[in-house]
Design a protein around this motif. Sequence first.
Motif, PDB file in Angstrom:
ATOM      1  N   LEU A 113       0.739  -1.775  -0.361  1.00 12.16           N
ATOM      2  CA  LEU A 113      -0.803   0.068   0.260  1.00 12.16           C
ATOM      3  C   LEU A 113       1.050   1.302   0.088  1.00 12.16           C
ATOM      4  O   LEU A 113       0.401   2.827  -0.527  1.00 12.16           O
ATOM      5  N   LYS A 114       2.009   0.800   0.835  1.00 11.02           N
ATOM      6  CA  LYS A 114       2.802   2.496   0.509  1.00 11.02           C
ATOM      7  C   LYS A 114       3.683   2.665  -0.307  1.00 11.02           C
ATOM      8  O   LYS A 114       3.396   3.644  -0.889  1.00 11.02           O
ATOM      9  N   ALA A 115       3.896   1.869  -0.723  1.00  9.24           N
ATOM     10  CA  ALA A 115       4.550   2.044  -3.080  1.00  9.24           C
ATOM     11  C   ALA A 115       3.510   2.386  -3.643  1.00  9.24           C
ATOM     12  O   ALA A 115       4.034   3.253  -4.578  1.00  9.24           O
ATOM     13  N   TYR A 116       2.231   2.184  -2.961  1.00 13.12           N
ATOM     14  CA  TYR A 116       1.202   2.617  -4.336  1.00 13.12           C
ATOM     15  C   TYR A 116       0.828   3.888  -3.747  1.00 13.12           C
ATOM     16  O   TYR A 116       0.000   4.491  -4.672  1.00 13.12           O
ATOM     17  N   SER A 117       0.725   4.053  -2.701  1.00 12.75           N
ATOM     18  CA  SER A 117       0.570   5.472  -1.922  1.00 12.75           C
ATOM     19  C   SER A 117       0.121   6.903  -3.004  1.00 12.75           C
ATOM     20  O   SER A 117       1.310   7.569  -2.017  1.00 12.75           O
ATOM     21  N   ASP A 118       0.788   6.836  -4.152  1.00  5.79           N
ATOM     22  CA  ASP A 118       0.403   7.869  -4.679  1.00  5.79           C
ATOM     23  C   ASP A 118      -0.496   9.169  -5.331  1.00  5.79           C
ATOM     24  O   ASP A 118      -0.522   7.220  -6.516  1.00  5.79           O
ATOM     25  N   PRO A 119      -0.658   9.954  -5.634  1.00  3.98           N
ATOM     26  CA  PRO A 119      -1.543  10.897  -6.874  1.00  3.98           C
ATOM     27  C   PRO A 119      -1.268   9.457  -8.282  1.00  3.98           C
ATOM     28  O   PRO A 119      -2.066   9.905  -9.094  1.00  3.98           O
ATOM     29  N   GLY A 120      -0.217   9.536  -8.613  1.00  5.12           N
ATOM     30  CA  GLY A 120       0.042   9.054  -9.915  1.00  5.12           C
ATOM     31  C   GLY A 120      -0.217   7.535  -9.726  1.00  5.12           C
ATOM     32  O   GLY A 120      -0.709   7.511 -10.991  1.00  5.12           O
ATOM     33  N   HIS A 121      -0.724   7.819  -8.843  1.00  5.24           N
ATOM     34  CA  HIS A 121      -1.033   5.725  -9.250  1.00  5.24           C
ATOM     35  C   HIS A 121      -3.522   5.590  -8.376  1.00  5.24           C
ATOM     36  O   HIS A 121      -3.350   6.450  -7.838  1.00  5.24           O
ATOM     37  N   LEU A 122      -3.735   4.676  -9.301  1.00 10.70           N
ATOM     38  CA  LEU A 122      -4.841   4.106  -9.035  1.00 10.70           C
ATOM     39  C   LEU A 122      -5.226   2.961  -8.753  1.00 10.70           C
ATOM     40  O   LEU A 122      -5.198   2.396  -9.657  1.00 10.70           O
ATOM     41  N   VAL A 123      -5.263   2.451  -7.378  1.00 11.10           N
ATOM     42  CA  VAL A 123      -4.883   1.532  -6.874  1.00 11.10           C
ATOM     43  C   VAL A 123      -6.266   1.163  -6.084  1.00 11.10           C
ATOM     44  O   VAL A 123      -6.663   1.938  -5.441  1.00 11.10           O
ATOM     45  N   ILE A 124      -7.444   0.038  -6.064  1.00 18.25           N
ATOM     46  CA  ILE A 124      -8.277  -0.009  -5.955  1.00 18.25           C
ATOM     47  C   ILE A 124      -8.022  -1.599  -4.789  1.00 18.25           C
ATOM     48  O   ILE A 124      -7.884  -2.489  -5.889  1.00 18.25           O
ATOM     49  N   VAL A 125      -8.570  -1.772  -3.786  1.00 23.95           N
ATOM     50  CA  VAL A 125      -8.168  -2.524  -2.927  1.00 23.95           C
ATOM     51  C   VAL A 125      -9.554  -2.744  -2.468  1.00 23.95           C
ATOM     52  O   VAL A 125     -11.324  -2.686  -1.884  1.00 23.95           O
ATOM     53  N   LEU A 126     -10.012  -4.517  -3.010  1.00 28.12           N
ATOM     54  CA  LEU A 126     -10.686  -4.875  -2.715  1.00 28.12           C
ATOM     55  C   LEU A 126     -11.267  -6.119  -1.259  1.00 28.12           C
ATOM     56  O   LEU A 126      -9.836  -6.724  -0.963  1.00 28.12           O
ATOM     57  N   GLY A 127     -12.636  -6.474  -0.582  1.00 31.99           N
ATOM     58  CA  GLY A 127     -12.087  -8.084   0.421  1.00 31.99           C
ATOM     59  C   GLY A 127     -11.948  -7.654   2.005  1.00 31.99           C
ATOM     60  O   GLY A 127     -11.248  -8.132   2.559  1.00 31.99           O
ATOM     61  N   THR A 128     -11.007  -6.261   1.798  1.00 38.11           N
ATOM     62  CA  THR A 128     -11.168  -5.697   3.446  1.00 38.11           C
ATOM     63  C   THR A 128     -11.822  -5.486   4.276  1.00 38.11           C
ATOM     64  O   THR A 128     -13.005  -5.037   3.985  1.00 38.11           O
ATOM     65  N   THR A 129     -12.031  -5.325   5.239  1.00 34.44           N
ATOM     66  CA  THR A 129     -13.171  -4.831   6.689  1.00 34.44           C
ATOM     67  C   THR A 129     -12.982  -3.469   7.370  1.00 34.44           C
ATOM     68  O   THR A 129     -11.546  -3.326   6.944  1.00 34.44           O
ATOM     69  N   ASN A 130     -13.531  -3.439   7.518  1.00 38.32           N
ATOM     70  CA  ASN A 130     -13.279  -1.801   8.538  1.00 38.32           C
ATOM     71  C   ASN A 130     -12.343  -1.884   9.182  1.00 38.32           C
ATOM     72  O   ASN A 130     -11.720  -1.282   9.784  1.00 38.32           O
ATOM     73  N   LYS A 131     -12.389  -2.938  10.105  1.00 38.62           N
ATOM     74  CA  LYS A 131     -11.037  -3.651  11.305  1.00 38.62           C
ATOM     75  C   LYS A 131      -9.740  -3.289  10.457  1.00 38.62           C
ATOM     76  O   LYS A 131      -8.997  -2.320  10.522  1.00 38.62           O
ATOM     77  N   SER A 183      -4.369   1.681 -11.482  1.00 42.13           N
ATOM     78  CA  SER A 183      -2.922   1.112 -11.969  1.00 42.13           C
ATOM     79  C   SER A 183      -3.539  -0.258 -11.523  1.00 42.13           C
ATOM     80  O   SER A 183      -2.637  -0.881 -11.905  1.00 42.13           O
ATOM     81  N   GLY A 184      -3.794  -0.823 -10.533  1.00 46.65           N
ATOM     82  CA  GLY A 184      -4.556  -2.345  -9.928  1.00 46.65           C
ATOM     83  C   GLY A 184      -4.867  -2.535  -9.583  1.00 46.65           C
ATOM     84  O   GLY A 184      -5.949  -1.181  -8.946  1.00 46.65           O
ATOM     85  N   ILE A 185      -5.748  -4.022  -8.859  1.00 47.12           N
ATOM     86  CA  ILE A 185      -6.256  -4.112  -8.444  1.00 47.12           C
ATOM     87  C   ILE A 185      -6.142  -5.140  -7.269  1.00 47.12           C
ATOM     88  O   ILE A 185      -5.152  -6.365  -7.894  1.00 47.12           O
ATOM     89  N   LEU A 186      -5.925  -4.636  -5.404  1.00 48.62           N
ATOM     90  CA  LEU A 186      -5.220  -5.259  -4.756  1.00 48.62           C
ATOM     91  C   LEU A 186      -6.790  -6.261  -3.665  1.00 48.62           C
ATOM     92  O   LEU A 186      -7.763  -5.951  -3.594  1.00 48.62           O
ATOM     93  N   VAL A 187      -6.466  -7.721  -3.729  1.00 49.86           N
ATOM     94  CA  VAL A 187      -7.302  -8.915  -2.785  1.00 49.86           C
ATOM     95  C   VAL A 187      -7.249  -8.916  -2.208  1.00 49.86           C
ATOM     96  O   VAL A 187      -5.773 -10.049  -2.066  1.00 49.86           O
ATOM     97  N   TYR A 188      -7.693  -8.340  -0.877  1.00 51.10           N
ATOM     98  CA  TYR A 188      -7.377  -9.035   0.264  1.00 51.10           C
ATOM     99  C   TYR A 188      -8.014 -10.703   0.913  1.00 51.10           C
ATOM    100  O   TYR A 188      -9.226 -10.150   0.590  1.00 51.10           O
ATOM    101  N   ARG A 189      -7.689 -11.297   1.292  1.00 55.51           N
ATOM    102  CA  ARG A 189      -8.678 -12.538   2.275  1.00 55.51           C
ATOM    103  C   ARG A 189      -8.961 -13.545   0.340  1.00 55.51           C
ATOM    104  O   ARG A 189     -10.083 -13.573   0.191  1.00 55.51           O
ATOM    105  N   ALA A 190      -8.496 -13.382  -0.200  1.00 54.98           N
ATOM    106  CA  ALA A 190      -8.151 -13.886  -1.982  1.00 54.98           C
ATOM    107  C   ALA A 190      -9.495 -15.985  -1.479  1.00 54.98           C
ATOM    108  O   ALA A 190      -9.933 -15.788  -2.174  1.00 54.98           O
ATOM    109  N   HIS A 191      -8.548 -15.773  -0.658  1.00 52.30           N
ATOM    110  CA  HIS A 191      -9.970 -17.622  -0.209  1.00 52.30           C
ATOM    111  C   HIS A 191     -11.494 -17.162   0.232  1.00 52.30           C
ATOM    112  O   HIS A 191     -12.218 -18.275  -0.024  1.00 52.30           O
ATOM    113  N   LYS A 192     -12.121 -15.828   0.121  1.00 55.17           N
ATOM    114  CA  LYS A 192     -13.194 -15.894  -0.169  1.00 55.17           C
ATOM    115  C   LYS A 192     -14.277 -15.223  -1.386  1.00 55.17           C
ATOM    116  O   LYS A 192     -15.168 -15.330  -1.583  1.00 55.17           O
TER     117      LYS A 192
END
Length: 870
Positions: free
Chosen positions: A35-53, A115-124
């Motif tokens: 996340l730190k590597a992509y936390s830049d206005p030059g990227h647009l990265v979408i994260v799926l599969g995370t909870t509020n916690k 730029s890409g999509i990150l999928v957390y908890r991919a087993h679901k």
Amino acid sequence: MLEYENQMFLEILHEDGLIITAKGLGLDTVFINLLKAYSDPGHLVIVLGTTNKDEQYFIEKLRSQNEKHLPRVITAEVTSSEREITYLDGGVLFMSGRILVVDLLKSRVPLHLVSGILVYRAHKILNSHQEVFAIRLYRQTNKTGFIKAFSNSALAFNAGFAQVERVMRTLFIKQLYLWPRFHSVVTNSLSTYKPQVIELHVKLTPKMLKIQSLLLDVMNYLIKELKRINKYIDLDELTVENAIAKKFHKQLQQQLDPMWHQLSKKTKQLISEIKTLRSLLMSLAYDDSVSFYELLNRLRSKEYVINSSGWLLLDIVEELFKCTKERVYTDKNELKPEANPKWTILSEIILEIQNHNKKRSDLSGQTQKVLILVQDTVTCYQLKNVLIKGPSEYLLYQATKKIQFKETNKQSFECDPETSSNTEKNENVEEDTEQDSYVLTLSQKPSTHIELKSPGDSEQFFEEYSQIAELDLTTFSTSVPLIVIQSLKKASDPMALQRTLLEMMPSYVIMYAADISAVRQVEVYQNYNPAINLCVYFLIYGGSVEEQAYLSSLRREKDAFERLIRDKSSMVVPADQDGKTEDCAALSTKVNNPFNEENTRQGGLQTDGKVIEKVVVDMREFGCELPTILHNRGIEIDPVTLLIGDYILSPDICIERKSISDLIGSLQSGRLYTQVMAMNRHYHKPMLLIEFDQNKPFCLQRHYYVSKGVDSKDVTSKLQLLTMHFPRLKLVWSPNPHASAQLFEELKKGKDQPDGARAVLIGTHGNAYEKEVMANKYNACMFDFMMQIPGVTSKNIYAILNKGISLDQLISHTEEQLIDIVGNKQDAQILYNGLHTINQTADDIPEATVSRTISRVRERGLFYKRNRSS
């Protein structure tokens, strides 16, 4: 980062893939650095599969690392226009699959900038239909962006056939990275700084050992009985050793789901009772003797005995109740509960820590902190009270709270003045609520607290604080340990232990409950903080079910990784599986839609002479798989918020989809009647789609036909009554979403395409369309009545209602006048004949009856308009 974490990070950064790690190895650390590597206005990265916690934890960690561009969370409170601006601003965005799917379908997301999509908890992911739909829409347009997936559950990929391959195909991923605990890099990395581990194999008391043996015998009997009456079902994995595992019952349920409706009532009851016995075994290990006695006594109710398979009538069960009672009462029926053996060991450990700190000269005024990790909130509450009140008083408190004593027992209390005094004191104490964490320290006023009275207890006196931050550690002696008791899953937060370790920085960890994930997190914590000489006390009942369950969890995870390693070595991955080529078979709608024939009918979008089929879908339906399958078959999806229906296939066809559970609930509450009535009023072809779970076949049982006595709770009878009230309603039965999608496609052949804007207005009040034709203008009851008359359709009913005043006037019209009103000669003839043709002969109907009926209609008047009264 540690060496193995750095290698994981570099692997997943340079090439897309699915990374699967063992539990507790710090996958969150790798994810945070990505996340730190992509936390830049030059990227647009979408994260799926995370909870509020998860999102809160990741943002807090990045903030603590002074990251300038923190990720943002997109919720339903953010308007569509605000989301469009946010997409253009770039950075990392946490969002749900539902919001992303709608924005993709509405073309609000600039896909060429993603730029890409990150999928957390991919087993679901296979059960997360919205995320699957979003990834497919993304890959159809964007061929250069990345997709990276993460999971720490190897066991989840062993459920079902080729599970890991299915997940990789769904995610358009070609690479698989496996990081088990026995990986050489992981082993070498965690061996650099090892904490001092003291394993304490606590012995069960003779009575606990006897109870455990009896419970295992009963479980063995139930398993044999289950196998005996189900000889043709593969139950080889069902053994006593596996049955005590944490998630085995869930896996057994998944195995039996396809045939669940065919199993006998006794089989289902046996499966439920095996689960009950496992919970009793765990309760024996962690609960106090009084709580276990009260829990077991609940099973002696008349209702449970009647509904059970009969195991309570076994001879050994009577012995089980006897041994359980002996842990609470003496032979003379006096109350004397048996203390948990771990309590004594725990107090000795705390005394040892305090004595050790007194001898240390290198503390430099630092207070030593002790973290006690327990199984759940119940055990957390239990240990807090044991340390504050002492075992004897806590057990007495539990007995007065949970056990309804007989008069003889009350008299036995009165015989002992001290016991009687303590009982009155407990009765006046307000019952505090159970929490998932407590902070304790040695009291500065020991005279106001009750001493611990168990053999081996130290003369410690503890008091409670609400939070660590409230403590002024400078006021405490360095020899006084600060104790934090915490549940392993505090507030259902998967990051709870990481938070506590980071905030508290303990020097001592007491593993009161055995958990492989927690053990590994403590190992990682020691290697990140080599200056702390961490000491870990590992408490476990030797030769117990608790120990066996812990060893079984280790074995099963190891076997899962070995199977994944074998699958990876023999896996055949297509060259175009990543979806980055234009001719990717997985993204081709022609392959997924073999019934997609050329349709030149007007009303839909056309490309090269072909009509693009369209379905209007309610927003709430994106939680199921059907919209995804429809899109895979080449049908355009228009997501809107519908008041009536779930799917609009054409201007005339409206479908309400119900799962079996929804169907039963809607029939019981009467909501389905209201929904069908609304569909029947506004659409010419209303349909009710009843969709089964594709993993749980279903068949109607009980009554198949209408009988004289209609059971109000019978689903079949209520469906029959529904169709009798609404003859135009069609019931459509579907075994799975794929069959539903094929059915939709066939129903749409030759039909006009639906208008999403108009579908949104249907059923609303105050808009122009509703004012022209809907219920604000017409009598609702008369509207429903007119729709039942032959010749009246959804296309001509408004012409009839607009040009007519009442039913009396409609009856007086000639056939030629009806043609002018209806606008269709055939419909007008059907309407005229329906109003004037007598089904019986004139001889069978008295003339006076006919005259009287016509006179009543003309006198009373059945009016169409709401502003006319009869």
